[in-house]
Design a protein around this motif. Sequence first.
Motif, short mmCIF file in Angstrom:
data_model
loop_
_atom_site.label_atom_id
_atom_site.label_comp_id
_atom_site.label_asym_id
_atom_site.label_seq_id
_atom_site.Cartn_x
_atom_site.Cartn_y
_atom_site.Cartn_z
N ARG A 64 32.98 36.99 34.62
CA ARG A 64 33.75 38.07 35.25
C ARG A 64 33.56 39.36 34.47
NH1 ARG A 64 39.57 36.51 35.30
NH2 ARG A 64 39.75 37.63 33.34
N ILE A 65 33.15 40.39 35.19
CA ILE A 65 32.93 41.72 34.60
C ILE A 65 33.96 42.67 35.21
CG2 ILE A 65 31.30 43.62 34.31
CD1 ILE A 65 29.06 41.54 34.65
N GLU A 66 34.75 43.31 34.36
CA GLU A 66 35.78 44.24 34.84
C GLU A 66 35.22 45.65 34.88
OE1 GLU A 66 40.39 45.46 33.73
OE2 GLU A 66 39.54 43.54 33.08
N TRP A 104 36.78 43.51 39.93
CA TRP A 104 36.04 42.50 39.17
C TRP A 104 34.72 42.21 39.86
CZ3 TRP A 104 40.57 38.47 38.46
CH2 TRP A 104 41.46 38.96 37.50
N GLY A 147 30.79 48.27 32.87
CA GLY A 147 31.92 47.35 32.78
C GLY A 147 31.83 46.49 31.55
N THR A 157 35.04 41.65 43.66
CA THR A 157 36.28 41.04 44.15
C THR A 157 37.47 41.86 43.69
OG1 THR A 157 36.56 39.62 42.22
CG2 THR A 157 35.23 38.75 44.03
N THR A 180 40.78 49.27 39.43
CA THR A 180 39.84 48.40 38.69
C THR A 180 39.51 47.21 39.58
OG1 THR A 180 41.64 47.17 37.64
CG2 THR A 180 40.72 49.05 36.42
N SER A 218 34.96 40.15 30.77
CA SER A 218 36.35 39.84 30.43
C SER A 218 36.66 38.35 30.45
CB SER A 218 37.31 40.56 31.39
OG SER A 218 37.06 40.17 32.74
N TYR A 252 32.11 39.07 39.87
CA TYR A 252 31.81 37.71 39.47
C TYR A 252 30.31 37.49 39.62
CZ TYR A 252 36.54 35.93 38.84
OH TYR A 252 37.80 35.68 38.35
N ASN A 267 40.89 42.79 41.74
CA ASN A 267 41.47 42.54 40.43
C ASN A 267 42.79 41.79 40.65
OD1 ASN A 267 42.66 42.55 37.94
ND2 ASN A 267 42.32 44.73 37.54
N GLU A 268 42.78 40.51 40.34
CA GLU A 268 43.94 39.68 40.65
C GLU A 268 45.19 40.09 39.86
OE1 GLU A 268 44.28 37.54 42.98
OE2 GLU A 268 42.20 37.62 43.66
#
Length: 429
Positions: free
Chosen positions: A286-288, A234, A267, A92, A232, A270, A236, A94-95
């Motif tokens: 969540r994995i960054e 994410w 990653g 997804t 970067t 996070s 999920y 990176n917000e």
Amino acid sequence: MADSTGKKKIIAAGVAVALLAGGTYGYYGYFHKPPASPAAAGHEGHGSAGAAAANGETVVLDANARQLAGVQTAQAETRNLVKEIRTTGKITLNETGRTYITSRVMGRVDELYISAEGQYITPGQAVAAIYSPDYIAAQEEYILAMDTVYKLRNASPDLIQVNQRLLEAARRKLELLGVSPADIAHLEHTRQAGAHMILRAQFGGTVLEKQILPGAYIMAGEKLYTLSDLSTVWLYADLYEKDIAAVQVGQEAAVTTTAWPGETFTGQVSFINPVLDDATRTVKVRIELNNGEGKLKPNMFASASLQAPLGDSLVIPVSGLLDTGRRKMVFIAQGEDSFVKRDVVTGQEAQGFVQILSGLDPGDTVVTAAAFLLDSQTQLGSFSSHAGHGSSNKKPAPSPAKQPGAAPSASGPAPSVPPANDHSGHAGH
């Protein structure tokens, strides 16, 4: 003629007497056979078999029974386990890198310099030209303030100070409208107000959505573009309840995708969602991931592997654990042929072993193969090597009921049948 007929009757009577005598002798011999010896009767037609017995939660097996059941054992020992957790998820955005480009003035969009989604915008890049009366008025105010300061440069100090403050306020107004320092410097040099304000990007990123077209009138604060920094991304992923305790924030994860076979992306965890999904009984993690090369695309499916160290703990092979739902048990070897059931408290499973939190001591010998058979034996009770053979207390079958109206037997009532011996159900009797 009379003598011949009499002789025939005598011969027929003799034959009948002989047949009756032979049948009576055979019938008596069949039902009055001498009994076989107990040893022969007990084992006639049988091969040797192992013996086993159960008393409560203890099972005793001789060597032959252990061999037939395939009993294997292992010792409880201390090991340093590392649990591998494999899961799947979706890439997804990176917000934290998601932004909007907006206009600070009201006006008409006469030209767009970024016309397609997917284009990359750098901070400060020109994105649109806007005709705005507010912008034109702000420029004229600044030009007028500059002229006033120049004309009254020899006035009293108080008046010079007032004029200078008005100049600074006019410049500050341009800055608040989003005019770049380079454009202000150009205005100071030319002293000519421009008809169009050049809107520049406040942030950088990839254009996800374009919300404006040339010729549209916009209000101050209206969104023109939606951007996201895709350097970067994410991932999920879903974690089952049994794996939650083994995952911590900051833990490293290895991520693979079908789009890039053979390549692994590294990653870090996070965030762990504090709420469990009631429908799937999982927790979102969540994995960054670093995406400098842009290989990881949002909405792409990926697999993740996390290594969770469990530390030193007492373990046994997983095959030695019996889990009934209400109890967790193992069979402990006590001597060569005796096995006793024991309740245990277990922890995590990893690398083919299960942690034992209580119930065992290091060095205890645990049954790792045929434990289920031993547990079944404790439920069924003791059995012997003759299990499954004919019953030793069989009752004679009742004689068939006499049919109504049937003619009585010519030979009279049948003699009573003696009871069968203890092994009448065995082969060979």
